[in-house]
Scaffold this motif. Sequence first.
Motif, PDB file in Angstrom:
ATOM      1  N   VAL A   6       0.852  -1.182   0.000  1.00  0.00           N
ATOM      2  CA  VAL A   6       0.000   0.000   0.000  1.00  0.00           C
ATOM      3  C   VAL A   6       0.891   1.236   0.000  1.00  0.00           C
ATOM      4  O   VAL A   6       1.599   1.500   0.971  1.00  0.00           O
ATOM      5  CB  VAL A   6      -0.939   0.034   1.217  1.00  0.00           C
ATOM      6  N   HIS A   7       0.867   1.968  -1.089  1.00  0.00           N
ATOM      7  CA  HIS A   7       1.567   3.242  -1.173  1.00  0.00           C
ATOM      8  C   HIS A   7       0.519   4.325  -0.928  1.00  0.00           C
ATOM      9  O   HIS A   7      -0.286   4.617  -1.814  1.00  0.00           O
ATOM     10  CB  HIS A   7       2.218   3.410  -2.546  1.00  0.00           C
ATOM     11  N   PRO A   8       0.508   4.892   0.286  1.00  0.00           N
ATOM     12  CA  PRO A   8      -0.565   5.836   0.638  1.00  0.00           C
ATOM     13  C   PRO A   8      -0.778   6.910  -0.420  1.00  0.00           C
ATOM     14  O   PRO A   8       0.193   7.364  -1.034  1.00  0.00           O
ATOM     15  CB  PRO A   8      -0.065   6.437   1.958  1.00  0.00           C
ATOM     16  N   PRO A   9      -2.074   7.250  -0.621  1.00  0.00           N
ATOM     17  CA  PRO A   9      -3.248   6.781   0.116  1.00  0.00           C
ATOM     18  C   PRO A   9      -3.749   5.413  -0.369  1.00  0.00           C
ATOM     19  O   PRO A   9      -3.413   4.974  -1.471  1.00  0.00           O
ATOM     20  CB  PRO A   9      -4.281   7.869  -0.181  1.00  0.00           C
ATOM     21  N   LEU A  10      -4.554   4.775   0.467  1.00  0.00           N
ATOM     22  CA  LEU A  10      -5.160   3.502   0.113  1.00  0.00           C
ATOM     23  C   LEU A  10      -6.118   3.701  -1.055  1.00  0.00           C
ATOM     24  O   LEU A  10      -6.935   4.615  -1.049  1.00  0.00           O
ATOM     25  CB  LEU A  10      -5.916   2.944   1.323  1.00  0.00           C
ATOM     26  N   THR A  11      -6.004   2.845  -2.058  1.00  0.00           N
ATOM     27  CA  THR A  11      -6.880   2.947  -3.226  1.00  0.00           C
ATOM     28  C   THR A  11      -7.962   1.881  -3.178  1.00  0.00           C
ATOM     29  O   THR A  11      -7.787   0.817  -2.559  1.00  0.00           O
ATOM     30  CB  THR A  11      -6.082   2.796  -4.528  1.00  0.00           C
ATOM     31  N   ALA A  12      -9.037   2.132  -3.851  1.00  0.00           N
ATOM     32  CA  ALA A  12     -10.180   1.215  -3.827  1.00  0.00           C
ATOM     33  C   ALA A  12      -9.812  -0.163  -4.363  1.00  0.00           C
ATOM     34  O   ALA A  12     -10.375  -1.175  -3.929  1.00  0.00           O
ATOM     35  CB  ALA A  12     -11.325   1.810  -4.639  1.00  0.00           C
ATOM     36  N   ALA A  13      -8.857  -0.220  -5.283  1.00  0.00           N
ATOM     37  CA  ALA A  13      -8.476  -1.501  -5.879  1.00  0.00           C
ATOM     38  C   ALA A  13      -7.864  -2.458  -4.867  1.00  0.00           C
ATOM     39  O   ALA A  13      -7.856  -3.677  -5.089  1.00  0.00           O
ATOM     40  CB  ALA A  13      -7.491  -1.265  -7.027  1.00  0.00           C
ATOM     41  N   LEU A  14      -7.367  -1.931  -3.751  1.00  0.00           N
ATOM     42  CA  LEU A  14      -6.707  -2.777  -2.756  1.00  0.00           C
ATOM     43  C   LEU A  14      -7.629  -3.184  -1.615  1.00  0.00           C
ATOM     44  O   LEU A  14      -7.229  -3.955  -0.736  1.00  0.00           O
ATOM     45  CB  LEU A  14      -5.491  -2.035  -2.173  1.00  0.00           C
ATOM     46  N   VAL A  15      -8.840  -2.700  -1.625  1.00  0.00           N
ATOM     47  CA  VAL A  15      -9.790  -2.979  -0.541  1.00  0.00           C
ATOM     48  C   VAL A  15     -10.462  -4.330  -0.788  1.00  0.00           C
ATOM     49  O   VAL A  15     -10.981  -4.581  -1.881  1.00  0.00           O
ATOM     50  CB  VAL A  15     -10.854  -1.866  -0.447  1.00  0.00           C
ATOM     51  N   PRO A  16     -10.478  -5.223   0.211  1.00  0.00           N
ATOM     52  CA  PRO A  16     -11.160  -6.520   0.037  1.00  0.00           C
ATOM     53  C   PRO A  16     -12.641  -6.331  -0.254  1.00  0.00           C
ATOM     54  O   PRO A  16     -13.283  -5.416   0.287  1.00  0.00           O
ATOM     55  CB  PRO A  16     -10.949  -7.213   1.388  1.00  0.00           C
ATOM     56  N   SER A  17     -13.155  -7.200  -1.078  1.00  0.00           N
ATOM     57  CA  SER A  17     -14.575  -7.084  -1.435  1.00  0.00           C
ATOM     58  C   SER A  17     -15.489  -7.543  -0.307  1.00  0.00           C
ATOM     59  O   SER A  17     -16.658  -7.146  -0.247  1.00  0.00           O
ATOM     60  CB  SER A  17     -14.866  -7.913  -2.689  1.00  0.00           C
ATOM     61  N   GLN A  18     -14.955  -8.375   0.584  1.00  0.00           N
ATOM     62  CA  GLN A  18     -15.713  -8.864   1.731  1.00  0.00           C
ATOM     63  C   GLN A  18     -15.065  -8.361   3.022  1.00  0.00           C
ATOM     64  O   GLN A  18     -13.876  -8.065   3.052  1.00  0.00           O
ATOM     65  CB  GLN A  18     -15.745 -10.405   1.734  1.00  0.00           C
ATOM     66  N   PRO A  19     -15.840  -8.284   4.104  1.00  0.00           N
ATOM     67  CA  PRO A  19     -15.251  -7.868   5.383  1.00  0.00           C
ATOM     68  C   PRO A  19     -14.118  -8.804   5.806  1.00  0.00           C
ATOM     69  O   PRO A  19     -14.078  -9.974   5.420  1.00  0.00           O
ATOM     70  CB  PRO A  19     -16.434  -7.951   6.357  1.00  0.00           C
ATOM     71  N   ILE A  20     -13.218  -8.268   6.610  1.00  0.00           N
ATOM     72  CA  ILE A  20     -12.064  -9.029   7.078  1.00  0.00           C
ATOM     73  C   ILE A  20     -11.906  -8.851   8.587  1.00  0.00           C
ATOM     74  O   ILE A  20     -12.477  -7.955   9.191  1.00  0.00           O
ATOM     75  CB  ILE A  20     -10.757  -8.563   6.400  1.00  0.00           C
ATOM     76  N   VAL A  21     -11.123  -9.740   9.170  1.00  0.00           N
ATOM     77  CA  VAL A  21     -10.604  -9.532  10.525  1.00  0.00           C
ATOM     78  C   VAL A  21      -9.179  -9.028  10.347  1.00  0.00           C
ATOM     79  O   VAL A  21      -8.366  -9.655   9.665  1.00  0.00           O
ATOM     80  CB  VAL A  21     -10.634 -10.823  11.352  1.00  0.00           C
ATOM     81  N   LEU A  22      -8.888  -7.873  10.937  1.00  0.00           N
ATOM     82  CA  LEU A  22      -7.624  -7.188  10.688  1.00  0.00           C
ATOM     83  C   LEU A  22      -6.775  -7.120  11.953  1.00  0.00           C
ATOM     84  O   LEU A  22      -7.178  -6.534  12.959  1.00  0.00           O
ATOM     85  CB  LEU A  22      -7.895  -5.772  10.173  1.00  0.00           C
ATOM     86  N   ALA A  23      -5.582  -7.725  11.913  1.00  0.00           N
ATOM     87  CA  ALA A  23      -4.625  -7.658  13.023  1.00  0.00           C
ATOM     88  C   ALA A  23      -3.618  -6.549  12.727  1.00  0.00           C
ATOM     89  O   ALA A  23      -3.128  -6.428  11.600  1.00  0.00           O
ATOM     90  CB  ALA A  23      -3.918  -8.994  13.204  1.00  0.00           C
ATOM     91  N   LEU A  24      -3.300  -5.757  13.750  1.00  0.00           N
ATOM     92  CA  LEU A  24      -2.435  -4.604  13.588  1.00  0.00           C
ATOM     93  C   LEU A  24      -1.138  -4.758  14.379  1.00  0.00           C
ATOM     94  O   LEU A  24      -1.144  -5.258  15.507  1.00  0.00           O
ATOM     95  CB  LEU A  24      -3.144  -3.340  14.071  1.00  0.00           C
TER      96      LEU A  24
END
Length: 315
Positions: A6-24
């Motif tokens: 991800v080269h900021p900003p986040l683009t729509a093409a990189l967003v998952p189509s379904q919800p996710i569980v996200l670990a940070l």
Amino acid sequence: MQVIDVHPPLTAALVPSQPIVLALGFFDGVHCGHQAVIARAKREADQRGLKLAVMTFDVHPAVIYRGVAADQVKYLSPRPRKIELMADCGVDLLYFVHFTDAFAALKPQAFVDQYLVGLNAAVVVAGFDYTYGKHDIANMQTLPRYARERFAIITVPKAVAGGQKVSSTRVRKALDEGDVDLANHLLGYRYQTSGTVVHGEARGSTIGYPTANVQAPANERIPGIAVYVVRLKVLGHWYPGMASVGRNITFGPGRPVTVEVNLFAFHQDIYGEPVRVEWVHRLRGDMMFDSAAGLVKQLGQDEQDAVAYLKELTD
């Protein structure tokens, strides 16, 4: 596992189509504490039938926040190793956010809106001490305020070993002191480094202990000066041996630190080959000898001790 930059900003093409569980987290070393965070996120993802994603960064945050020179950072898990470890943890999507000045300048609310909500997170999981900006206003206690009930939040308590928190800082300190046994305990696996076999002074061959001189990447953390039991992977196979991290002070002062690995009963030419070193156990500290004969005698004892230690592991 899919690896996504991800080269900021986040683009729509990189967003998952379904919800996710996200670990940070930055997850340098992916030690036992990090594994606990990812395992908790994995359980949540499995229960919900969602993919497990991890968001990390391309450089250590200290490069941005504390002005540490990027070429001075020594990682426990440079990018290739981190990818391997994340795959072992069952991660489906691994996001490397490039830590630009603009990204670092994001306010907490903007970070949450653009990267947590933006990545379609149904659940966000992080360790108790995770921060996403100034620690007093952008921490796990304040995250619900920014989340605004748009995703669930799971905070994982600290992992403890020997009465102290398991942390990347503690692992680094153990490695710097040559205590790979403690480092391996905190990591939950045996520490590994990579490198290429390069030509050294070839002195080992003259005293009966030929060594592979391993040149590691500049950004990879090497254990401190000592002699170790190791395994070395080369040409697709693991071989037992012992390694010296040191300056060869017996042969003169002011020498550079080198990693020299002596493999037992190994006679192949591996110059130029990529290798992996697994740091199994610390045998002893660095020693200066009055003569090459004294060094050879000690190396013979080191080999016996290393073989005995490895035999105990397999019995």
